[in-house]
Design an enzyme around this catalytic site. Structure first.
Site, PDB file in Angstrom:
ATOM      1  N   ASP A   1      36.402  53.180  33.787  1.00 11.88           N
ATOM      2  CA  ASP A   1      37.421  52.912  34.810  1.00 11.88           C
ATOM      3  C   ASP A   1      37.994  51.502  34.674  1.00 11.88           C
ATOM      4  O   ASP A   1      37.352  50.615  34.116  1.00 11.88           O
ATOM      5  CB  ASP A   1      36.832  53.038  36.232  1.00 11.88           C
ATOM      6  CG  ASP A   1      36.546  54.487  36.611  1.00 11.88           C
ATOM      7  OD1 ASP A   1      36.609  55.355  35.711  1.00 11.88           O
ATOM      8  OD2 ASP A   1      36.250  54.731  37.788  1.00 11.88           O
TER       9      ASP A   1
ATOM     10  N   HIS B   1      43.884  56.422  37.422  1.00 12.63           N
ATOM     11  CA  HIS B   1      42.959  55.842  38.401  1.00 12.63           C
ATOM     12  C   HIS B   1      43.806  55.258  39.539  1.00 12.63           C
ATOM     13  O   HIS B   1      43.851  55.808  40.627  1.00 12.63           O
ATOM     14  CB  HIS B   1      42.087  54.782  37.727  1.00 12.63           C
ATOM     15  CG  HIS B   1      40.900  54.339  38.559  1.00 12.63           C
ATOM     16  ND1 HIS B   1      40.229  55.184  39.413  1.00 12.63           N
ATOM     17  CD2 HIS B   1      40.258  53.140  38.636  1.00 12.63           C
ATOM     18  CE1 HIS B   1      39.235  54.521  39.997  1.00 12.63           C
ATOM     19  NE2 HIS B   1      39.237  53.265  39.543  1.00 12.63           N
TER      20      HIS B   1
ATOM     21  N   HIS C   1      45.069  49.447  42.341  1.00  7.83           N
ATOM     22  CA  HIS C   1      43.646  49.446  42.696  1.00  7.83           C
ATOM     23  C   HIS C   1      43.341  48.607  43.933  1.00  7.83           C
ATOM     24  O   HIS C   1      42.261  48.056  44.073  1.00  7.83           O
ATOM     25  CB  HIS C   1      42.793  48.964  41.504  1.00  7.83           C
ATOM     26  CG  HIS C   1      41.419  49.560  41.479  1.00  7.83           C
ATOM     27  ND1 HIS C   1      40.453  49.283  42.421  1.00  7.83           N
ATOM     28  CD2 HIS C   1      40.847  50.440  40.604  1.00  7.83           C
ATOM     29  CE1 HIS C   1      39.344  49.960  42.136  1.00  7.83           C
ATOM     30  NE2 HIS C   1      39.565  50.686  41.028  1.00  7.83           N
TER      31      HIS C   1
ATOM     32  N   HIS D   1      32.717  50.760  33.491  1.00  8.74           N
ATOM     33  CA  HIS D   1      33.990  50.044  33.607  1.00  8.74           C
ATOM     34  C   HIS D   1      34.214  49.282  32.307  1.00  8.74           C
ATOM     35  O   HIS D   1      33.380  48.450  31.955  1.00  8.74           O
ATOM     36  CB  HIS D   1      33.960  49.090  34.810  1.00  8.74           C
ATOM     37  CG  HIS D   1      33.848  49.819  36.127  1.00  8.74           C
ATOM     38  ND1 HIS D   1      32.647  50.279  36.621  1.00  8.74           N
ATOM     39  CD2 HIS D   1      34.807  50.189  37.024  1.00  8.74           C
ATOM     40  CE1 HIS D   1      32.863  50.883  37.787  1.00  8.74           C
ATOM     41  NE2 HIS D   1      34.169  50.846  38.059  1.00  8.74           N
TER      42      HIS D   1
HETATM   43 ZN    ZN Z   1      37.976  51.562  39.910  1.00  9.67          ZN
END
Ligand code: ZN
Length: 479
Positions: free
Chosen positions: A282, A331, A335, A439
Site C-alpha cells: 500500500d 487505494h 490518503h 507498505h
Molecule cells: Zn494506506
C-alpha cells in the site's frame, strides 16, 4: 251693310285660326317632344388591352309625354374612336336631330390592363435544401407586359414547406407562384448507439454510448445534437435522456433514451485450494518501489499494489508494475481520512483521481481497491455509517474491496526488517490463503520481501497477484 257683314266674317275666321294655333301650341308644349336614345350595351364599358372595339350601336326615336314615341327611327351620328392597344378612357358620342335641336348621349370606354405579371422561378443544378440550414433562394424573375421588370417588387413569404412569391402590376393584377420545399423530407434522423433503452451498470461515471444524426442528404449533423437529462450512474434507477436537434425555425427532431442503472455484476470469488500468498503493498509508489519491483522480478513473483498519488516522481513505476505482471489497484489519491470520509462525493472524487492516474500509466482501469485504513477502520467514525454506505455503493458499481488476513505490522508494531518477516511468517502459519499487508513506502518492509518469498516457497506457498476472483479477505465493517 254688306261691307260690315264681310268684315265681321273675316274677324270670325281670324279668331278661329288664332284659337286653333293657340291650341296646337299648347298641345305641343304639353307633349314636350324630345329625342330618346337606346344604347346597346353599357354606358360604361371596359375593354381589355389588345382587344378591338366593336361598336354595340345606338337607336334614337322622338318621344313626347302626350303622344309617346314616334315610329320612325331617327338617324344617329356616332363620333369618337377607341384604340384597344392603348390604355386610356375613351368617349363615344351619339347624336340625333329633331327639328333644329341636336340631342347627344355618350358612352365611356376604358381600355384596361387585365393581364397578370409573370414570375419565373430559377433553380440551381444539384441544389437540395438542408432541413437544418433552411432554404437558400435559388433566384426568380418577374415581369409584366406593361410595367416591364418587376423582380424588385416581388414579395417572398417563406414557410416550412414552401416559398410563396407574389407581385402586383401597376394595374393591380396579382401573380402568385409557389415553390415547394423538400425540407420536411430532409429532416434528420437521430440514431442512438445501443438503442432507446439500455441497461447501464452502476458506475462512478456515465459515458453516453453515443449517437449519430444525419439528414436525407447524407449530411452528418451529430455535432448539432443537444443532449439533456442527467443520469446519476452511482444510483440504481431509471433515467431519461433527450437527444434533440433544432433548426432555428421552430422545428426540431428528438429521440429519448431510457437508461436503467442496475447493479454491476462481479465475478464469483474462487478460493484457491493450494497454499497461496498474495503480497500486497500500500501507499506507493515511492522511493523504494523500484527496488521492490527488482526483487520481485528476481524471484519471478507477482504482487499487488494499492497505489496513491502522493509522489508524482514515481508514477511511472505504476506503469512498470503493470507491465511486469503485477496487479495495480486503487487505494486513494490523497490518503487523508478527514477528507475522503467526509462524504461519499469526496470519496468518489478522490477515487477517480487515483483511477485516472492508474489509467494514464497503465492504459487500463482496475476494479480492485482497498479502503484507506481498511474496510474495518474506525478513523471514519466522525461520519457515521460512511463505511457501510461506501462498501454497498462501491460493490454495486462493480468494484471489489480487498482487506487482508496477515498484517506485517510495518505501519505500527514494528520498524525492522526482522520484525516484518516474523509478523508475516507467524501470520501465515496455519493459513492456506494469505493476503499480506505491507507498505512499499517503508524501506525495512521492502527489505524483508526476499526472506518472505524464500520462506513461503520452502513452505509450499505459491505467490500470486490479486484478480477479481481472488479472496478479498474483507473485514467486518465497524462504521
Ligand atoms: Zn494506506
Amino acid at each position: 251693310m254688306r261691307r260690315e257683314r264681310q268684315n265681321k266674317g273675316r274677324v270670325v275666321w281670324l279668331l278661329a285660326i288664332y284659337a286653333l294655333l293657340l291650341a296646337a301650341g299648347l298641345l305641343s308644349a304639353l307633349d314636350g317632344r324630345y329625342v330618346r336614345f337606346y344604347l346597346n350595351g353599357k354606358t360604361e364599358m371596359e375593354l381589355p388591352l389588345g382587344a378591338s372595339y366593336v361598336e354595340p350601336g345606338c337607336r334614337a326615336v322622338s318621344a313626347g309625354k302626350l303622344f309617346g314615341e314616334g315610329r320612325r327611327e331617327l338617324p344617329v351620328t356616332v363620333s369618337g374612336t377607341v384604340d384597344g392597344n392603348t390604355l386610356g378612357d375613351y368617349v363615344i358620342g351619339y347624336e340625333a336631330r329633331r327639328g333644329v335641336h341636336r340631342y347627344r348621349v355618350e358612352r365611356s370606354v376604358h381600355v384596361v390592363d387585365r393581364s397578370e405579371p409573370t414570375i419565373l422561378l430559377e433553380s440551381r443544378e444539384g441544389y437540395a435544401p438542408s432541413w437544418f440550414e433552411g432554404y437558400e433562394e435559388e433566384g426568380y424573375r418577374a415581369w409584366d407586359e406593361q410595367d416591364g421588370d418587376l423582380t424588385a417588387q416581388v414579395r417572398r413569404s417563406v414557410f416550412d414547406d414552401q416559398v410563396v412569391y407574389e407581385v402586383t402590376d401597376s394595374a393591380g393584377n396579382l401573380c402568385r407562384v409557389t415553390r415547394r420545399l423538400p425540407l420536411a423530407m430532409n429532416r434528420p434522423t437521430i440514431r442512438l448507439t445501443g438503442g432507446e433503452r439500455i441497461e447501464y451498470p452502476r458506475s462512478l461515471r456515465f459515458v453516453d454510448p453515443g449517437f449519430t444524426a444525419t439528414d436525407a442528404l447524407g449530411n452528418d449533423l451529430s455535432a448539432l445534437v443537444r443532449v439533456t437529462g442527467e443520469v446519476e450512474p452511482r444510483l440504481c434507477g431509471s433515467y431519461e435522456r433527450v437527444y434533440r436537434i433544432e433548426n432555428g425555425r421552430g422545428d426540431s427532431v428528438s429521440v429519448t433514451r431510457t437508461v436503467e442503472v442496475v447493479n454491476a455484476a462481479l465475478p464469483e470469488v474462487a478460493v484457491p485450494e493450494e497454499k497461496t500468498i498474495y503480497l500486497t503493498f500500500d501507499d506507493g509508489p515511492g522511493p523504494y518501489t523500484g527496488r521492490l519491483l527488482d526483487v520481485l522480478a528476481d524471484y519471478g513473483v507477482q504482487a499487488s499494489f494499492f497505489v496513491t498519488c502522493s509522489d508524482p516522481d514515481y508514477f511511472d513505476l505504476v506503469g512498470r508494475a503493470a507491465r511486469e505482471g503485477h496487479t495495480v489497484c486503487v487505494h486513494s489519491a490523497c490518503h487523508d481520512y478527514g477528507s475522503i470520509y467526509a462524504d461519499e462525493e469526496a470519496f468518489y472524487r478522490d477515487f477517480e483521481t487515483c483511477e485516472d492516474m492508474i489509467f494514464a500509466q497503465t492504459g487500463a482501469y482496475t476494479r480492485l481497491f482497498r479502503f484507506p485504513g481498511g474496510s474495518s477502520n474506525t478513523v471514519s467514525r466522525f461520519n457515521r455509517g460512511i463505511m457501510s454506505r461506501l462498501a454497498e455503493s462501491m460493490s454495486g458499481m462493480g468494484y471489489r474491496y480487498v482487506d487482508w488476513n496477515v498484517s506485517s505490522g510495518d505501519a505500527g508494531s514494528t520498524t525492522s526488517r526482522e520484525g516484518v518477516y516474523r509478523n508475516i511468517v507467524n501470520g501465515c502459519a496455519g493459513k492456506t490463503v494469505c493476503v499480506v499487508l505491507q507498505h512499499d513506502i517503508k524501506p525495512f518492509s521492502v527489505a524483508a520481501v526476499r526472506d518472505v518469498i524464500a520462506w513461503g516457497r520452502e513452505n509450499g506457498y505459491t505467490f500470486k497477484p490479486l484478480d477479481l476472483t481472488s479472496p478479498p479477505m474483507q473485514h467486518p465493517i465497524a462504521n
